[in-house]
Design an enzyme around this catalytic site. Sequence first.
Site, PDB file in Angstrom:
ATOM      1  N   PHE A 126     -14.064   3.858   3.574  1.00  0.00           N
ATOM      2  CA  PHE A 126     -13.096   3.048   2.831  1.00  0.00           C
ATOM      3  C   PHE A 126     -12.617   3.833   1.609  1.00  0.00           C
ATOM      4  CE2 PHE A 126     -11.727  -0.131  -0.248  1.00  0.00           C
ATOM      5  CZ  PHE A 126     -10.861  -0.868   0.544  1.00  0.00           C
ATOM      6  N   ASP A 135       0.983   3.302   4.547  1.00  0.00           N
ATOM      7  CA  ASP A 135      -0.036   4.012   3.767  1.00  0.00           C
ATOM      8  C   ASP A 135      -1.135   4.578   4.668  1.00  0.00           C
ATOM      9  OD1 ASP A 135      -0.898   1.435   4.426  1.00  0.00           O
ATOM     10  OD2 ASP A 135      -1.769   0.999   2.467  1.00  0.00           O
ATOM     11  N   ASP A 153      -5.661  -0.270  -2.340  1.00  0.00           N
ATOM     12  CA  ASP A 153      -6.456  -1.100  -3.243  1.00  0.00           C
ATOM     13  C   ASP A 153      -7.833  -1.436  -2.704  1.00  0.00           C
ATOM     14  OD1 ASP A 153      -5.368  -2.875  -1.179  1.00  0.00           O
ATOM     15  OD2 ASP A 153      -6.221  -4.489  -2.384  1.00  0.00           O
ATOM     16  N   ASP A 187      -5.612   2.514  10.447  1.00  0.00           N
ATOM     17  CA  ASP A 187      -7.063   2.442  10.608  1.00  0.00           C
ATOM     18  C   ASP A 187      -7.349   2.095  12.074  1.00  0.00           C
ATOM     19  OD1 ASP A 187      -9.769   2.065  10.134  1.00  0.00           O
ATOM     20  OD2 ASP A 187      -9.544   0.262   8.949  1.00  0.00           O
ATOM     21  N   ARG A 244      -4.973   0.574  -7.123  1.00  0.00           N
ATOM     22  CA  ARG A 244      -3.735   1.135  -6.551  1.00  0.00           C
ATOM     23  C   ARG A 244      -3.123   2.197  -7.453  1.00  0.00           C
ATOM     24  NH1 ARG A 244      -2.139  -2.076  -2.229  1.00  0.00           N
ATOM     25  NH2 ARG A 244      -2.524  -4.306  -2.407  1.00  0.00           N
ATOM     26  N   GLY A 285       0.773  -1.240   0.000  1.00  0.00           N
ATOM     27  CA  GLY A 285       0.000   0.000   0.000  1.00  0.00           C
ATOM     28  C   GLY A 285       0.802   1.286   0.000  1.00  0.00           C
ATOM     29  N   LYS A 287      -7.034   7.365  10.199  1.00  0.00           N
ATOM     30  CA  LYS A 287      -8.477   7.469  10.481  1.00  0.00           C
ATOM     31  C   LYS A 287      -8.628   7.547  11.997  1.00  0.00           C
ATOM     32  CE  LYS A 287     -10.045   4.647   6.548  1.00  0.00           C
ATOM     33  NZ  LYS A 287     -10.586   3.307   6.179  1.00  0.00           N
TER      34      LYS A 287
HETATM   35  P1  5GP Z   1      -5.245  -1.419  10.703  1.00  0.00           P
HETATM   36  O1  5GP Z   1      -4.476  -2.609  11.172  1.00  0.00           O
HETATM   37  O2  5GP Z   1      -4.697  -0.099  11.195  1.00  0.00           O
HETATM   38  O3  5GP Z   1      -6.716  -1.542  11.004  1.00  0.00           O
HETATM   39  O4  5GP Z   1      -5.242  -1.412   9.152  1.00  0.00           O
HETATM   40  C1  5GP Z   1      -4.137  -1.191   8.436  1.00  0.00           C
HETATM   41  C2  5GP Z   1      -4.250  -1.765   7.028  1.00  0.00           C
HETATM   42  O5  5GP Z   1      -5.622  -1.934   6.595  1.00  0.00           O
HETATM   43  C3  5GP Z   1      -3.638  -0.788   6.072  1.00  0.00           C
HETATM   44  O6  5GP Z   1      -2.249  -0.976   5.948  1.00  0.00           O
HETATM   45  C4  5GP Z   1      -4.413  -1.078   4.807  1.00  0.00           C
HETATM   46  O7  5GP Z   1      -3.809  -2.144   4.137  1.00  0.00           O
HETATM   47  C5  5GP Z   1      -5.779  -1.506   5.269  1.00  0.00           C
HETATM   48  N1  5GP Z   1      -6.767  -0.391   5.231  1.00  0.00           N
HETATM   49  C6  5GP Z   1      -7.314   0.278   6.265  1.00  0.00           C
HETATM   50  N2  5GP Z   1      -8.186   1.200   5.842  1.00  0.00           N
HETATM   51  C7  5GP Z   1      -8.200   1.123   4.505  1.00  0.00           C
HETATM   52  C8  5GP Z   1      -8.926   1.834   3.468  1.00  0.00           C
HETATM   53  O8  5GP Z   1      -9.744   2.732   3.681  1.00  0.00           O
HETATM   54  N3  5GP Z   1      -8.668   1.462   2.189  1.00  0.00           N
HETATM   55  C9  5GP Z   1      -7.773   0.480   1.867  1.00  0.00           C
HETATM   56  N4  5GP Z   1      -7.602   0.219   0.591  1.00  0.00           N
HETATM   57  N5  5GP Z   1      -7.079  -0.207   2.803  1.00  0.00           N
HETATM   58  C10 5GP Z   1      -7.299   0.115   4.107  1.00  0.00           C
HETATM   59 MG    MG Z   2      -0.481  -0.778   4.827  1.00  0.00          MG
END
Ligand code: 5GP
Ligand code: MG
Length: 179
Positions: free
Chosen positions: A155, A103, A162, A106, A168, A48, A134
Amino acid sequence: MKTVKVKDKEFELFLTQEVIEKAIGDIAEKMNKDLAEKDPLFICVLNGSFIYAAELMKRVSIPCEVSFVKMSSYQGISSSGKIKEIYGLEEDIKGRTVVVVEDIVDTGYTMSLMLEQLVCDEPKEILVSTMLLKPEALKVDVKLDYVAMEIPSDFIVGYGLDYDGYGRNLPDIYKIKNS
Ligand code: 5GP
Ligand code: MG
């Protein structure tokens, strides 16, 4: 409003390349000041972060090394179900200033797992950079040193991110359309 279709979903324009790159420029400027004497190793998390990492590193003008890793994600026999592990790190990070380049953060779970694993290799310090955060979705307290932009919990795709493997290569960031 400009919209795109990625696989079966509609997305609408959310952040233009110009806006994103202005924010990345500000982060790079800060890094150039903060890290000039630190000989940092940037660890970019694929897939990402590939566009963010490229645009960031073009603007970081201090001596540094740049490396790329992946987080494997597989179903394991554990209470949480998912196990994630860093792979592809070839450099010895012991005693070094490390900057993680992600990238998006979340829930923060991926980043906190990554930090837990990096700490085991005894770096001098770990700094975290993410293009997007976020804040409302955060579930764990994670140290974030350089955040280019904060966004709502929708999202998004584009600029390296992606939807099911696609999107991407979109040069701007799009958010999912709530129909
Ligand atoms: P976390 O572990 O912080 O919940 O999520 C991290 C990963 O979830 C990021 O590196 C990414 O790959 C994916 N992710 C989280 N939110 C989004 C989003 O809005 N769009 C996309 N494409 N990937 C996301
Ligand atoms: Mg990532």
